[in-house]
Design an enzyme around this catalytic site. Structure first.
Site, short mmCIF file in Angstrom:
data_model
loop_
_atom_site.label_atom_id
_atom_site.label_comp_id
_atom_site.label_asym_id
_atom_site.label_seq_id
_atom_site.Cartn_x
_atom_site.Cartn_y
_atom_site.Cartn_z
N THR A 14 1.08 -9.42 11.16
CA THR A 14 1.07 -10.47 10.14
C THR A 14 0.60 -11.78 10.75
OG1 THR A 14 2.36 -11.74 8.54
CG2 THR A 14 3.58 -10.92 10.46
N ALA A 42 -1.27 -2.44 16.37
CA ALA A 42 0.03 -1.82 16.07
C ALA A 42 0.02 -0.33 16.39
CB ALA A 42 0.37 -2.04 14.60
N CYS A 91 7.27 -6.15 -22.25
CA CYS A 91 8.62 -5.57 -22.27
C CYS A 91 9.22 -5.46 -20.86
CB CYS A 91 8.65 -4.22 -22.99
SG CYS A 91 7.97 -2.85 -22.02
N HIS A 122 6.39 -8.20 -1.31
CA HIS A 122 5.31 -8.58 -2.23
C HIS A 122 5.00 -7.49 -3.26
CE1 HIS A 122 3.86 -11.76 0.91
NE2 HIS A 122 4.91 -12.14 0.24
N CYS A 177 0.88 -0.40 -21.78
CA CYS A 177 2.24 0.14 -21.82
C CYS A 177 2.42 0.97 -23.09
CB CYS A 177 3.20 -1.05 -21.82
SG CYS A 177 4.95 -0.63 -21.86
N CYS A 209 4.99 -3.83 -17.42
CA CYS A 209 4.51 -4.35 -18.70
C CYS A 209 4.64 -5.86 -18.73
CB CYS A 209 5.30 -3.73 -19.86
SG CYS A 209 4.70 -4.35 -21.45
N ASN A 221 0.33 -8.23 17.75
CA ASN A 221 -0.83 -8.70 16.99
C ASN A 221 -1.98 -8.88 17.97
OD1 ASN A 221 -2.63 -10.37 15.39
ND2 ASN A 221 -0.88 -10.82 14.08
N ASP A 264 0.79 -1.24 0.00
CA ASP A 264 0.00 0.00 0.00
C ASP A 264 0.82 1.29 0.00
OD1 ASP A 264 0.83 0.24 2.74
OD2 ASP A 264 -0.96 -0.83 3.43
P1 OAD Z 1 -3.16 -11.36 7.07
O1 OAD Z 1 -4.46 -10.77 6.68
O2 OAD Z 1 -2.94 -12.80 6.84
O3 OAD Z 1 -2.92 -11.13 8.63
C1 OAD Z 1 -3.15 -9.88 9.21
C2 OAD Z 1 -2.80 -10.00 10.68
O4 OAD Z 1 -2.93 -8.71 11.25
C3 OAD Z 1 -3.70 -10.94 11.48
O5 OAD Z 1 -2.88 -11.84 12.23
C4 OAD Z 1 -4.47 -10.01 12.40
O6 OAD Z 1 -4.72 -10.57 13.67
C5 OAD Z 1 -3.52 -8.84 12.52
N1 OAD Z 1 -4.13 -7.53 12.82
C6 OAD Z 1 -5.40 -7.10 12.59
N2 OAD Z 1 -5.55 -5.83 12.99
C7 OAD Z 1 -4.37 -5.44 13.52
C8 OAD Z 1 -3.88 -4.23 14.11
N3 OAD Z 1 -4.66 -3.16 14.24
N4 OAD Z 1 -2.59 -4.20 14.53
C9 OAD Z 1 -1.79 -5.28 14.39
N5 OAD Z 1 -2.19 -6.44 13.84
C10 OAD Z 1 -3.45 -6.52 13.41
O7 OAD Z 1 -2.03 -10.45 6.41
P2 OAD Z 1 -0.51 -10.81 6.08
O8 OAD Z 1 0.09 -11.60 7.19
O9 OAD Z 1 0.14 -9.56 5.66
O10 OAD Z 1 0.11 -11.82 -0.07
O11 OAD Z 1 -0.68 -11.74 4.83
C11 OAD Z 1 0.43 -12.20 4.17
C12 OAD Z 1 0.19 -12.21 2.69
O12 OAD Z 1 -0.99 -12.95 2.38
C13 OAD Z 1 -0.10 -10.85 2.07
O13 OAD Z 1 1.07 -10.13 1.76
C14 OAD Z 1 -0.84 -11.21 0.82
C15 OAD Z 1 -1.79 -12.20 1.44
O14 OAD Z 1 -2.43 -13.06 0.61
C16 OAD Z 1 -0.05 -11.79 -1.37
O15 OAD Z 1 -1.00 -11.23 -1.89
C17 OAD Z 1 1.07 -12.46 -2.12
#
Ligand code: OAD
Length: 236
Positions: free
Chosen positions: A185, A228, A127, A116, A145, A124, A210, A101
């Site tokens: 995460t 966070a 190219c 990611h 493109c 593109c 988390n 983001d």
């Molecule tokens: P997830 O959606 O899997 O996990 C988000 C985490 O954030 C969860 O464990 C929630 O409990 C936590 N959470 C929610 N609100 C929060 C807050 N206010 N403060 C802190 N934590 C909070 O997201 P990611 O772990 O980023 O990949 O997912 C990993 C990847 O899976 C992403 O990059 C994306 C997704 O599919 C791709 O698209 C390749």
């Protein structure tokens, strides 16, 4: 416990922060898993794979364009700002994010590895040229493109390799870190989540932030349950 954590961070020379979608929830950007998560409403295999894009590029682009519009309206939250502040004081600091983001950049973080990719970069399909495009909405989807072929978002889809160089840089920093923060995460997507293992194996103090438990909660040194945007400003 918070005092102990503050001290560890203040005394560390090498710090890595590893962030996921939860980092931006308080900025109004939904995460993928858990309550309100995107993968509850949408199927990843329809929208975030190379096969989905080949099948229906317009549908995939409409979804990314809608997310770009939401992200364009969002502002960095107190957690993003706290990490940018930490980078300014820490002797060595790397931010490794799974987020596309751009909110870490907008909060002022400079040493950022985007595992990611980046939703504001377009690449593109033929190219390979990449450029930044901050327009939201895009005037047309799919966008094209200059060479006449279709552009795609420069993000990593399921089944794709990470962008060149990002893994080695992140892995090296994690292996050398004295403090490793894992924030917002679910730690279930690999290879990204494996950085937590790399940091532990390298002897880092691992701190998780988390509101929910993750598969790593029992293995880290400190697991703080909370948002966070609330916890980071208190410990940094
Ligand atoms: P997830 O959606 O899997 O996990 C988000 C985490 O954030 C969860 O464990 C929630 O409990 C936590 N959470 C929610 N609100 C929060 C807050 N206010 N403060 C802190 N934590 C909070 O997201 P990611 O772990 O980023 O990949 O997912 C990993 C990847 O899976 C992403 O990059 C994306 C997704 O599919 C791709 O698209 C390749």
């Amino acid at each position: 416990m918070l005092d102990e954590i503050r001290e560890r961070i203040a005394n560390a020379r090498r710090i890595v922060a590893f962030t996921g979608a939860g980092m931006s929830v308080e900025s109004g950007i939904p995460a993928f898993r858990g309550p309100g998560g995107l993968w509850r409403t949408f199927k990843a295999e329809d929208l975030a794979t190379p096969a989905a894009f080949e099948r229906n590029p317009r549908l995939v682009w409409e979804w990314y364009d809608a997310r770009r519009q939401n992200m364009a309206k969002a502002e960095p939250n107190a957690g993003h700002c706290a990490l940018a502040g930490l980078e300014r004081r820490a002797p060595e600091f790397l931010l490794v994010t799974q987020n596309i983001d751009g909110l870490h950049d907008r909060a002022g973080s400079r040493n950022v590895v985007k595992l990611h990719g980046d939703i504001w970069m377009l690449r593109c399909t033929v190219c390979g040229r990449e450029h930044q495009d901050l327009r939201a909405p895009l005037p047309d989807v799919p966008p094209y493109c200059e060479c006449g072929r279709m552009l795609r978002p420069a993000v990593v889809w399921f089944g794709e390799f990470l962008p060149p160089g990002v893994w080695s840089k992140s892995e090296l920093a994690a292996s050398r870190a004295e403090v490793f923060l894992t924030i917002g995460t679910s730690a279930v997507v690999y290879p990204a989540a494996g950085l937590i293992d790399v940091a532990k194996a390298g002897g880092a103090t691992v701190i998780e932030i988390n509101p929910q438990e993750t598969p790593y909660s029992g293995a880290v040194d400190y697991s703080l349950r909370g948002a966070a945007g609330d916890i980071l400003p208190r410990i940094l």
